[in-house]
Design an enzyme around this catalytic site. Structure first.
Site, short mmCIF file in Angstrom:
data_model
loop_
_atom_site.label_atom_id
_atom_site.label_comp_id
_atom_site.label_asym_id
_atom_site.label_seq_id
_atom_site.Cartn_x
_atom_site.Cartn_y
_atom_site.Cartn_z
N GLU A 58 72.49 -60.05 87.21
CA GLU A 58 71.91 -61.09 85.99
C GLU A 58 70.84 -62.07 86.56
O GLU A 58 70.77 -62.34 87.80
CB GLU A 58 72.56 -62.49 85.28
CG GLU A 58 71.49 -63.62 85.38
CD GLU A 58 72.35 -65.18 85.52
OE1 GLU A 58 71.86 -66.30 84.46
OE2 GLU A 58 72.72 -65.78 86.50
N ASP A 62 76.29 -63.33 88.63
CA ASP A 62 76.18 -64.20 88.31
C ASP A 62 74.50 -64.47 88.96
O ASP A 62 74.53 -64.70 90.28
CB ASP A 62 76.56 -65.77 88.33
CG ASP A 62 75.99 -66.49 87.74
OD1 ASP A 62 76.00 -67.59 86.47
OD2 ASP A 62 75.92 -68.36 88.12
C1 GLC Z 1 73.94 -68.21 85.22
C2 GLC Z 1 74.50 -68.86 83.88
C3 GLC Z 1 74.78 -70.03 83.90
C4 GLC Z 1 75.02 -71.10 84.61
C5 GLC Z 1 74.43 -70.21 85.97
C6 GLC Z 1 75.21 -71.00 87.41
O1 GLC Z 1 72.17 -68.89 84.56
O2 GLC Z 1 74.44 -67.62 83.01
O3 GLC Z 1 75.16 -70.44 82.73
O4 GLC Z 1 74.99 -72.43 84.80
O5 GLC Z 1 73.78 -69.05 86.60
O6 GLC Z 1 76.21 -70.34 87.91
#
Ligand code: GLC
Ligand code: CA
Length: 553
Positions: A272, A218
């Site tokens: 991500e 994440d």
């Molecule tokens: C990422 C996740 C999202 C979350 C954020 C904070 O972007 O995909 O859903 O709110 O991180 O952890």
């Protein structure tokens, strides 16, 4: 069954992540086994048949850890425990085993940038006060102004509002501030502190030892912060950025890669990474760092031939030098569903411009979504499917304000409707909500209301209907599985009429994908047998917003 499993095992090579189709499960909204209105691991275990019939290679679970759920589980209080609302660790272990038996791999979500304010580390940091070792695990600073009443800098939370919250000292007097790039319940960890690094290395081993085949990381580019914590203009940020994509973060992923590679069957690391600069993005995919990362450029791309061609070319150009396979994503739990996006006048998406509430033509969106999945699954690399897209679910835009849960909605005082609309519970069967998302004797309604119109989109309603979205996905995935040139491997554009994308796959180029983005029916640019099309052909012609897979053998 046995034979099928053997075939699956054979078709999943060690470097499975190079070609896998990965299904994203949002546990809160997949299936509720105990009737409390919230999806859970029992619900997933009861619906493994759906995943097997769909034909996916792996499942990525959004966070299932113990959490106060201030940001739907992205506020983790214990990285080694399952939240009781979802089940138990023993159930997660069972689920991993059962999925493996069906040849489905498991990817868990790791959230390293921040934890929950209920995490024991943060509780301890508040209790021990300024200057303590516990506070150094986070980013605590004194405030500015005569009495420290102003935040330490002008950074804004990604969810809106200031990125700092003031604390009280153990004696109750106003104290230091702490940094949270997301909600106030998500304090950022201090990645300069070796204890933070050791902890996450141990968390990785914890899940890898339990059979997880990979992790989704994440907010992977946000971990490191400029220790000077200086103010900046977000419209014109300095380079290096004070908290995005700082060079120091790569050392973290090198150490994670060594851990992933230390397993007899190496585990996969999936980032991500939202970065506009393609080369900076590719740096995360160097051979000793992450295996793959989500392709948000493709996700946000307008349904337009030139834009798509450009993003496909750029994606491949960026991945080639680091020898990482591209990924292709149309939707996830953070963005409006693509059926809705593709029916709007402006079909593009970016994080600042969500266009929620913009008028949409549902049947146009569905038609394009059908063509888009054939495009996605024919491109080289791995592909991600977000639960519900196989049913053609649309963004639910009329959720009453009192039911909205996303901190993005609340922190912007409703100016940004947030992400609840793509997180509505799955419709499985039946004519009325909850569409068997919850059992018949459920004590609570689903945590977000499902549209009545979804009675035509349940798994039950679509199964066996050759024209349904679900059967299109099943056929496309079966075809992909039987077609060794799909997934990672050679790709070449073919000459095609204006506003038509045509490309071949494989060394001999015998598999061809054609997508007609023009407004007239076209002749297929190659001769061959049509294996699958996203809608009926018009005689021999491919209609607008329709895609076809052709075998030229
Ligand atoms: C990422 C996740 C999202 C979350 C954020 C904070 O972007 O995909 O859903 O709110 O991180 O952890
Ligand atoms: Ca439940």
């Amino acid at each position: 069954m046995q034979a099928l499993q053997a075939t699956r095992a054979r078709t999943l090579p060690t470097e499975w992540w190079r070609s896998a189709v990965i299904y994203q499960i949002y546990p809160r909204s997949f299936a509720d086994s105990n009737g409390d209105g919230i999806g859970d691991l029992g619900g997933v275990r009861a619906h493994l048949d759906h995943l097997e019939a769909l034909g996916v290679d792996a499942v990525w679970f959004n966070p299932w850890y113990a959490s106060p759920q201030a940001d739907a589980g992205y506020d983790v209080a214990d990285y080694r425990a399952i939240d009781p609302v979802f089940g138990t660790l023993a159930e997660a272990e069972e689920l991993i085993r059962e999925a493996h038996e069906r040849g489905i791999r498991i990817i868990v979500d790791v959230v390293p940038n921040h934890c929950s304010d209920a995490h024991p580390w943060f509780v301890e940091a508040l209790r021990t006060g300024p200057g303590s070792a516990a506070r150094d695990l986070f980013c605590f600073r004194p405030g500015r102004g005569a009495n420290g009443e102003l935040p330490p800098n002008d950074w804004q939370s990604i969810f809106g509002g200031p990125a700092w919250t003031r604390t009280s000292n153990p004696d109750g007097s106003p104290g230091e501030w702490y940094l949270h790039l997301f909600a106030a319940e998500q304090p950022d960890l201090n990645w300069e502190n070796p204890k933070v690094r050791e902890e996450f290395e141990d968390v990785l081993r914890f899940w890898f030892d339990r059979g997880a085949d990979g992790v989704r990381i994440d907010s992977a580019a946000l971990l490191m912060k400029d220790p000077a914590l200086t103010d900046f203009d977000p419209a014109d940020p300095p380079f290096p950025h004070p908290y995005t994509d700082r060079d120091e973060v790569h050392a973290v992923y090198r150490s994670w890669r060594a851990i992933a590679d230390s397993y007899p069957e190496p585990r996969a690391l999936i980032g991500e990474v939202w970065l506009p600069d393609a080369e900076r993005f590719a740096a995360y995919l160097r051979p000793d760092e992450l295996h793959t990362a989500f392709n948000f450029a493709f996700l946000g791309c307008a349904w337009e031939p030139d834009a798509l061609r450009r993003v496909i070319d750029e994606t491949m150009a960026v991945h080639a030098p680091v020898d990482a396979p591209p990924t292709w994503v149309l939707s996830n739990h953070d963005v409006p569903r693509h059926v809705t996006r593709y029916g709007r006048a402006d079909t593009s998406f970016n994080l600042e411009y969500r266009q929620l509430g913009a008028p949409t033509d549902q049947s146009l969106g569905l038609r394009r979504a059908r063509a888009a999945i054939l495009l996605t699954l024919a491109l080289p690399g791995s592909a991600y499917l977000y639960q519900g897209e196989e049913l053609g679910l649309d963004e639910v835009e009329d959720i009453p304000e009192v039911l909205r849960q996303d901190p993005m909605f609340h922190r912007t005082q409703g100016e940004n409707l947030g992400r609840d609309g793509c997180r509505v519970p799955m419709p499985w069967s039946g004519q009325v909500p909850p569409f068997d998302f919850s059992p018949a004797d459920a004590s609570r309604e689903p945590w977000l209301p499902q549209p009545r119109a979804w009675r035509d989109r349940t798994v039950e309603a679509q199964t066996g209907d050759p024209d349904s979205m679900l059967e299109l996905y099943r056929r496309a995935l079966a075809c992909r599985r039987g077609e060794p040139t799909l997934g990672d491997g050679p790709f070449a554009w073919l000459p095609a009429p204006e506003s038509v994308l045509a490309f071949s796959r494989g060394p001999q180029g015998r598999f061809v994908c054609v997508v007609n983005l023009s407004d007239r029916a076209i002749e297929l640019p190659v001769a061959g047998a049509v294996l699958l099309s996203s809608g009926p052909l018009d005689g021999a012609l491919l209609p607008p917003d329709t895609a076809a897979w052709v075998s030229t053998r």
